[in-house]
Design an enzyme around this catalytic site. Structure first.
Site, PDB file in Angstrom:
ATOM      1  N   LYS A  42       0.838  -1.203   0.000  1.00 22.95           N
ATOM      2  CA  LYS A  42       0.000   0.000   0.000  1.00 22.95           C
ATOM      3  C   LYS A  42       0.880   1.263   0.000  1.00 22.95           C
ATOM      4  CE  LYS A  42      -3.921   0.600   2.596  1.00 22.95           C
ATOM      5  NZ  LYS A  42      -4.637   0.814   3.862  1.00 22.95           N
ATOM      6  N   CYS A  64     -18.755   1.348   9.973  1.00 27.21           N
ATOM      7  CA  CYS A  64     -18.821   2.112  11.230  1.00 27.21           C
ATOM      8  C   CYS A  64     -20.069   1.818  12.057  1.00 27.21           C
ATOM      9  CB  CYS A  64     -18.734   3.600  10.924  1.00 27.21           C
ATOM     10  SG  CYS A  64     -17.266   4.026   9.986  1.00 27.21           S
ATOM     11  N   GLU A 105     -17.578   8.391   4.652  1.00 28.23           N
ATOM     12  CA  GLU A 105     -16.971   7.946   3.414  1.00 28.23           C
ATOM     13  C   GLU A 105     -17.694   8.632   2.259  1.00 28.23           C
ATOM     14  OE1 GLU A 105     -16.544   3.720   3.015  1.00 28.23           O
ATOM     15  OE2 GLU A 105     -15.805   3.540   5.061  1.00 28.23           O
ATOM     16  N   LYS A 120     -20.691  -1.855  13.566  1.00 23.89           N
ATOM     17  CA  LYS A 120     -19.651  -2.206  14.542  1.00 23.89           C
ATOM     18  C   LYS A 120     -19.738  -1.299  15.772  1.00 23.89           C
ATOM     19  CE  LYS A 120     -15.497  -0.226  13.392  1.00 23.89           C
ATOM     20  NZ  LYS A 120     -14.922   0.666  14.371  1.00 23.89           N
ATOM     21  N   THR A 137     -11.981   5.022  16.142  1.00 25.47           N
ATOM     22  CA  THR A 137     -13.166   4.955  17.006  1.00 25.47           C
ATOM     23  C   THR A 137     -12.941   3.908  18.087  1.00 25.47           C
ATOM     24  OG1 THR A 137     -14.547   5.592  15.169  1.00 25.47           O
ATOM     25  CG2 THR A 137     -15.661   4.565  17.038  1.00 25.47           C
TER      26      THR A 137
END
Ligand code: UGA
Length: 491
Positions: free
Chosen positions: A35, A287, A162, A290, A128
């Site tokens: 990456k 998000c 997003e 979870k 988070t």
């Protein structure tokens, strides 16, 4: 200021690019060598509006990439942790990545560049996390060899959606900093100063500011625990809004009210607001699902039975099942039918399919023996990992997906799906049925194109004249008439 951002996922990469954009020298770190190499070559690993522009503007200048936590921490005054906090089997957040990064940071905090005034670094939790994580982070840093006085710990939760993450960062509703000491407070205030003072908004940047009337970004300063709680409570509240309106939509559908009209009435109360009141197939993504689970565990650990959260999650799960029932009732039987699915991402403007309701519904249809032709403007490469090409047909555009299908399903709120050539869709479909899980159309628009239109929280739209034999081109097709519940309402 010299800033390190550890973790180059959605939050990390957007934050790193935006910190560079507002004037800081940033090192973006990830342990995924491929990456980092791709980022250095100029590739952008995620579909995020304005991110390519920011990366190309700052790459090699104020923004560098590295695989070394140690190097990044040694060269920085502020270190943001933005690694993943996935859901564990018990529902609570798995903090093992945060823990691992903390241990690496500990070995680098002493004896390197630090805040000139205080001689120590600020380690900032941006992932988070459950409330009290800053305490555990502080403890872990000390146990792993960092000396008292060589670092401070703070919380700076993110509120990036997003798809609009870059503008959410640069033009925020609020910036929350959770600080328990003077050093953290002064370093974080300095980092965000270009936004809070408004100096950034006077500059000519690559990000259009047209619809953002920002002069100064508001900053809320709290202690670390409150900041951590603000993040979970915000996501839980938004998820609750969605489930609430989905529950109301079920009632609206059954009595013949229109959820769009109900939302307009409810949302125009300034205490409630119109946002996040779009009924549909429920929330998904990496998000909300979870974080709802994790927040529920946090509440249990505090001996509080947060049953409201359980109900929000239950309504959300039920929403997909209700939609599947609707598909069944529109088509009578499913086995052997061919359906077009528009949208695989968990929402529009992203290629992310994690916890996507669209994927879950498509998989359920496949289990029922349906043949599926899918199209998504951005998410198809990622979708192929969970929906292999041997199971579904990937189409080039919405019209190829619709060709010869018994019905068309809209599962993601992409803007381009709200402006289809409906007459073309009608001619392509074997049966003129559209089942919209995102309420992208006014019923009249669909019915005047000759389409039977099912949506969420609204009566079925039936074209006029409509008889038990629906006409499609020259061929008379036997269609089950839509089941319209009491009171009978026709489009
Ligand atoms: C969410 C929050 O909105 C961000 O503030 C937060 O920073 C982020 O999670 C996070 O914790 O990192 P995101 O998951 O990107 O952002 O997506 P949202 O735009 O919030 O949408 C979540 C889901 O709710 C999507 O599946 C969307 O389709 C659905 N949704 C949203 C509805 O069904 N109805 C609505 O009215 C709004």
């Amino acid at each position: 200021m010299r800033v390190a951002v550890i973790g180059s996922g959605y939050v990390g990469l957007v934050s790193a690019a935006c910190f560079a954009e507002i004037g800081h020298d940033v090192i973006s770190v990830d342990n995924d060598c491929a990456k980092i190499a791709a980022l250095e070559r100029g590739e952008v690993p995620i579909h995020e509006r304005f991110l390519p522009e920011l990366l190309s503007r700052h790459r090699g200048g104020r923004l560098r990439f590295s695989t070394s936590v140690k190097e990044a921490v040694s060269n920085s005054e502020a270190v943001f942790i933005t690694v993943g906090t996935p859901q564990s089997e018990t529902g609570e957040a798995d903090l093992s990545f945060v823990d691992a990064v903390a241990r690496e940071i500990a070995s680098a905090v002493d004896g390197s560049i630090a805040s000139a005034a205080h001689g120590s670094k600020v380690i900032i939790e941006k992932s988070t996390v459950p409330v009290s994580t800053c305490d555990s982070l502080r403890q872990t840093l000390l146990l792993s060899g960092a000396h008292h006085g060589s670092f401070s710990v703070a919380s700076n939760p993110e509120f990036l959606r997003e798809g609009t993450a870059v503008t959410d960062f640069l033009y925020p509703d609020r910036i929350v900093i959770g600080v328990d000491d003077e050093l953290s407070s002064s370093v974080l205030r300095a980092i965000y100063q270009p936004l809070t003072s408004g100096s950034y908004y006077g500059e000519e940047g690559p990000i259009p500011s047209g619809s953002y009337a920002h002069k100064q970004a508001p900053m809320i300063v709290t202690n670390a625990k409150s900041a951590e709680l603000i993040k979970h409570a915000s996501n839980a509240f938004l998820a609750m809004k969605i489930s609430f309106i989905n529950a109301v939509a079920s009632i609206a559908e059954s009595v013949g009210a229109d959820i769009g009209q109900v939302c307009a009435g409810v949302g125009s109360d300034s205490r409630i607001g119109p946002k996040f009141l779009n009924a549909g197939i429920g929330y998904g993504g990496s998000c909300f699902p979870k974080d709802m689970q994790a927040f529920h565990v946090v509440a249990s650990q505090c001996n509080y039975d947060f049953g409201l959260l359980t109900e929000v999650m239950r309504i959300n799960a039920e929403q997909r099942l209700r939609f599947l029932k609707k598909v069944k009732s529109a088509l009578w039987t499913l086995r052997g039918k061919r359906l077009a699915v528009l949208g695989l991402a968990f929402k529009g403007d992203t290629d992310d399919v994690r916890e996507s309701p669209a994927i879950a519904i498509t998989q359920a249809l496949l289990r029922e023996g349906v043949q599926v032709q899918v199209y998504d403007p951005a998410a198809m490469p990622k979708a192929k990992e969970v929906l292999p090409s041997k199971d579904v047909v990937y189409a080039e555009d919405p019209y190829e997906a619709a060709a010869n299908c018994d019905a068309l399903l809209i599962l993601t709120e992409w803007k381009e799906f709200s402006n289809l050539d409906l007459r073309r869709i009608r001619l392509l479909l074997k049966h003129p049925i559209v089942i919209d899980g995102r309420n992208l159309y006014a019923r009249d628009r669909m019915t005047s194109a000759g389409l039977i239109y099912y949506s969420v929280g609204r009566a079925v739209g039936v074209p006029e004249p409509m008889s038990p034999i629906a006409r499609h081109g020259d061929v008379g097709l036997q269609l089950p008439l839509p089941t319209v519940t009491r009171p009978a309402v026709a489009g």
